[in-house]
Design an enzyme around this catalytic site. Structure first.
Site, PDB file in Angstrom:
ATOM      1  N   ASP A 166       0.834  -1.201   0.000  1.00  0.00           N
ATOM      2  CA  ASP A 166       0.000   0.000   0.000  1.00  0.00           C
ATOM      3  C   ASP A 166       0.872   1.256   0.000  1.00  0.00           C
ATOM      4  O   ASP A 166       1.963   1.260   0.582  1.00  0.00           O
ATOM      5  CB  ASP A 166      -0.902  -0.025   1.256  1.00  0.00           C
ATOM      6  CG  ASP A 166      -2.042   0.980   1.143  1.00  0.00           C
ATOM      7  OD1 ASP A 166      -2.299   1.494   0.037  1.00  0.00           O
ATOM      8  OD2 ASP A 166      -2.677   1.261   2.175  1.00  0.00           O
ATOM      9  N   ASN A 186     -10.736  -3.087  -6.352  1.00  0.00           N
ATOM     10  CA  ASN A 186      -9.946  -2.064  -7.066  1.00  0.00           C
ATOM     11  C   ASN A 186     -10.518  -1.691  -8.440  1.00  0.00           C
ATOM     12  O   ASN A 186     -10.140  -0.667  -9.019  1.00  0.00           O
ATOM     13  CB  ASN A 186      -8.480  -2.503  -7.215  1.00  0.00           C
ATOM     14  CG  ASN A 186      -7.678  -2.367  -5.937  1.00  0.00           C
ATOM     15  OD1 ASN A 186      -6.726  -3.108  -5.703  1.00  0.00           O
ATOM     16  ND2 ASN A 186      -8.042  -1.422  -5.080  1.00  0.00           N
TER      17      ASN A 186
END
Ligand code: FPP
Length: 247
Positions: free
Chosen positions: A22, A70
């Site tokens: 991330d 996503n």
């Protein structure tokens, strides 16, 4: 220097390391670049971490590259990621083969562009007999999706096998049957984000503030040092663990 080497000798290396990568977007923002540049730089960090993990003796490495959620990102970013995956797989297949890294993509591949599906098939076939380290790349993946998939597989099995089900046999229905020993999440957030929910039941979790594109060998060593200091009790008492010699 001698001390550093000695402490490296004492380092416990997780058998199965999983990483939530991330911070690509924030890295790009910090550098005044577009988000896609963050992902490109993130791909370099992927290469670094695969190499270092294999060198240090990790036997299975699972990286979260793209979650089922996503797809909700702007089309421009999703398309750039698909292009980047194709390019990275093309560039890395030979390198993975030469380094003995058996690579699998876990997740629902059907939604990917055909060119990516084709490249994945080549990568998986080329590296299928490698045995230095297993690399799983989770793409269009979600932990609940995976548990549901295993449950559906179970429903198609003969009654006798369903009746004799236990945790080990259920695990065997997963694409990744192996429990995670250490889960690293970079980028400062502290959540699991639907990653390897079944396999992380007893994982140690290391949250790193480093943004993924900056993550390197020193960060990995920091995570392994944290892991080495953990007493893994699996529900037992400290005394029981010591007597069993589990540490
Ligand atoms: C999360 O950061 C990262 C992703 C959703 C994509 C991960 C992709 C890579 C590391 C690139 C290449 C990967 C492979 C396997 C070749 P974010 O965009 O959510 O960052 P932010 O939280 O700072 O916005």
């Amino acid at each position: 220097m001698q001390e550093q080497v000695a402490s490296l000798d004492n380092l416990k290396i997780p058998h199965h390391l999983a990483v939530i990568m991330d911070g690509n977007g924030r890295w790009a923002q910090n550098h005044g670049k577009l988000r896609v540049s963050g992902h490109q730089e993130g791909a370099n960090a992927v290469r670094r971490i695969i190499t270092e993990s294999a060198k240090m003796g990790v036997k299975e490495l699972t990286l979260f590259a793209f979650s089922s959620e996503n797809w909700k990102r702007p089309a421009l970013e999703v398309n750039a990621l698909m292009t980047l995956f194709v390019k990275a797989i093309r560039q890395e297949t030979l390198h993975l083969l030469e380094n003995g890294i058996c690579t699998k993509i876990i997740g629902d591949k059907n939604r990917f562009p055909l060119i990516l599906q084709k490249q994945i098939a080549i990568l998986e076939d080329t590296t299928k007999d490698c045995n230095v380290m297993r690399l799983n790349i989770a793409a269009n993946y979600g932990g609940r999706w995976e548990i549901l998939k295993a449950a559906k597989t179970l429903m198609s099995l003969p009654q006798e096998r369903r009746d004799n089900l236990d945790e080990e046999k259920f695990s065997a229905l997963f694409d990744i049957p192996c429990d995670v020993d250490l889960l690293i999440r970079t980028g400062g957030e502290q959540r699991i984000s639907n990653f390897l929910l079944w396999q992380c039941a007893y994982a140690e979790i290391f949250f790193s503030k480093t943004l993924w594109p900056d993550f390197g060998k020193d960060d990995l060593l920091e995570a392994f040092t944290f892991f080495s200091g953990r007493e893994r009790r699996f529900g037992m008492t400290s005394e029981q663990v010591r007597n069993k010699g589990l540490q």
